[in-house]
Design a protein around this motif. Sequence first.
Motif, short mmCIF file in Angstrom:
data_model
loop_
_atom_site.label_atom_id
_atom_site.label_comp_id
_atom_site.label_asym_id
_atom_site.label_seq_id
_atom_site.Cartn_x
_atom_site.Cartn_y
_atom_site.Cartn_z
N LYS D 7 104.14 55.23 28.48
CA LYS D 7 103.70 56.55 28.93
C LYS D 7 102.31 56.74 28.33
O LYS D 7 102.15 56.73 27.12
CB LYS D 7 104.65 57.59 28.34
N GLU D 10 96.74 60.00 31.72
CA GLU D 10 96.09 59.58 32.96
C GLU D 10 94.62 59.21 32.72
O GLU D 10 94.00 59.68 31.78
CB GLU D 10 96.17 60.71 33.98
N GLY D 11 94.10 58.32 33.55
CA GLY D 11 92.69 57.99 33.47
C GLY D 11 92.39 56.55 33.04
O GLY D 11 91.25 56.13 33.03
N LYS D 12 93.43 55.79 32.71
CA LYS D 12 93.20 54.40 32.34
C LYS D 12 92.84 53.61 33.61
O LYS D 12 93.39 53.88 34.68
CB LYS D 12 94.46 53.79 31.69
N LYS D 17 94.90 48.46 32.41
CA LYS D 17 96.34 48.23 32.62
C LYS D 17 96.62 46.73 32.76
O LYS D 17 97.60 46.22 32.22
CB LYS D 17 96.80 48.97 33.89
N GLU D 44 103.57 54.78 33.05
CA GLU D 44 103.68 56.15 33.56
C GLU D 44 102.43 56.93 33.17
O GLU D 44 102.18 57.12 31.98
CB GLU D 44 104.93 56.83 32.98
N ASP D 45 101.68 57.35 34.17
CA ASP D 45 100.46 58.14 33.91
C ASP D 45 100.85 59.57 33.60
O ASP D 45 101.51 60.23 34.40
CB ASP D 45 99.54 58.11 35.13
N GLU D 47 99.92 63.35 33.18
CA GLU D 47 98.89 64.34 33.50
C GLU D 47 98.68 65.31 32.34
O GLU D 47 99.64 65.66 31.66
CB GLU D 47 99.30 65.14 34.74
N ASN E 50 101.23 50.22 38.65
CA ASN E 50 101.87 50.62 37.39
C ASN E 50 103.11 49.80 37.06
O ASN E 50 103.96 50.22 36.27
CB ASN E 50 102.23 52.12 37.45
#
Lengths: 63, 63, 63, 63, 63, 63
Positions: D7, D10-12, D17, D44-45, D47, E50
């Motif tokens: 987890k 977000e933003g990677k 990854k 898991e991005d 937010e 992902n």
Amino acid sequence: MPFITVKVLEGKTKEQKRAMVEKMTKVVTETLDVDESRVFIFIEDLEKENYGKQGRLFSDLDD
Amino acid sequence: MPFITVKVLEGKTKEQKRAMVEKMTKVVTETLDVDESRVFIFIEDLEKENYGKQGRLFSDLDD
Amino acid sequence: MPFITVKVLEGKTKEQKRAMVEKMTKVVTETLDVDESRVFIFIEDLEKENYGKQGRLFSDLDD
Amino acid sequence: MPFITVKVLEGKTKEQKRAMVEKMTKVVTETLDVDESRVFIFIEDLEKENYGKQGRLFSDLDD
Amino acid sequence: MPFITVKVLEGKTKEQKRAMVEKMTKVVTETLDVDESRVFIFIEDLEKENYGKQGRLFSDLDD
Amino acid sequence: MPFITVKVLEGKTKEQKRAMVEKMTKVVTETLDVDESRVFIFIEDLEKENYGKQGRLFSDLDD
């Protein structure tokens, strides 16, 4: 900030877990550019009776 | 409808869990506008040997 | 140290989430005797098409 | 057999990854003594509006 | 009482999800001896970017 | 590719779990059009002391 859960078959030793936590933290720190103090890792021991693949319990596949 | 999972370090008493479930349900009911009967809470006890932070197992940090 | 995941039906406002995070953190801090700085909350928005109960998709129950 | 969930805020980028998956797989393979073909990683991005710490939404802490 | 999470690669249709929820609920009801009204199913769509296996992102394996 | 987690109240027998894994795998294979060898199922036994609904611990509701 990364929160990591590792589900693994029961039976891993404390030494294995220790090494995994140390090295996984390093990998995450480097590749995702986060501080080491923000990496949390949770290990979940999976019992053979609670793990199914190919339609069968792993404890049955063992036989 | 809210399904809540609380991962917490092992060792919390039944009284602590009972109080948490009662008050957390109230908070969720009020802030998310859902009926109390629809709030489900799961508690996961985290063993010290299965929790890593800052690259080390928590059971090692204890020493 | 508590890591909390709240799975809730999509559509909650930022104001609702903000209030929930604030009050839930307080509840956990008090009942589990942990420091506020150690409470992490993750909200997961559940789409109606991805939620099933009583054998039916919630998006179908809506009709 | 290890199933790993990461987890992360977000933003990677895809490159980050990709590197994480490659190196994390290697670490797990070596420390837990499992075959590379059995390592599954889920990202898991998270937010900012769905992540709370210290009683506040992360999207509010940003300001 | 069973709470079921199904993580599956993105792209499944609503018809597939509907059929899965209906039949999975029936299976759980029969094998675990619980009432249909107590079966909750959550579907999580897994993006190819992902999801990693064998050390590579699934979106790369696609090529 | 589907990874399925079934959280269920403790006390289910090995026979029940075995039947569930077998039939659930078949359902998923048919409705989601995936190969049987790619279906993984994890069972999580939920302790009554760690399960809350309607603001109360399940172990208290038992009485």
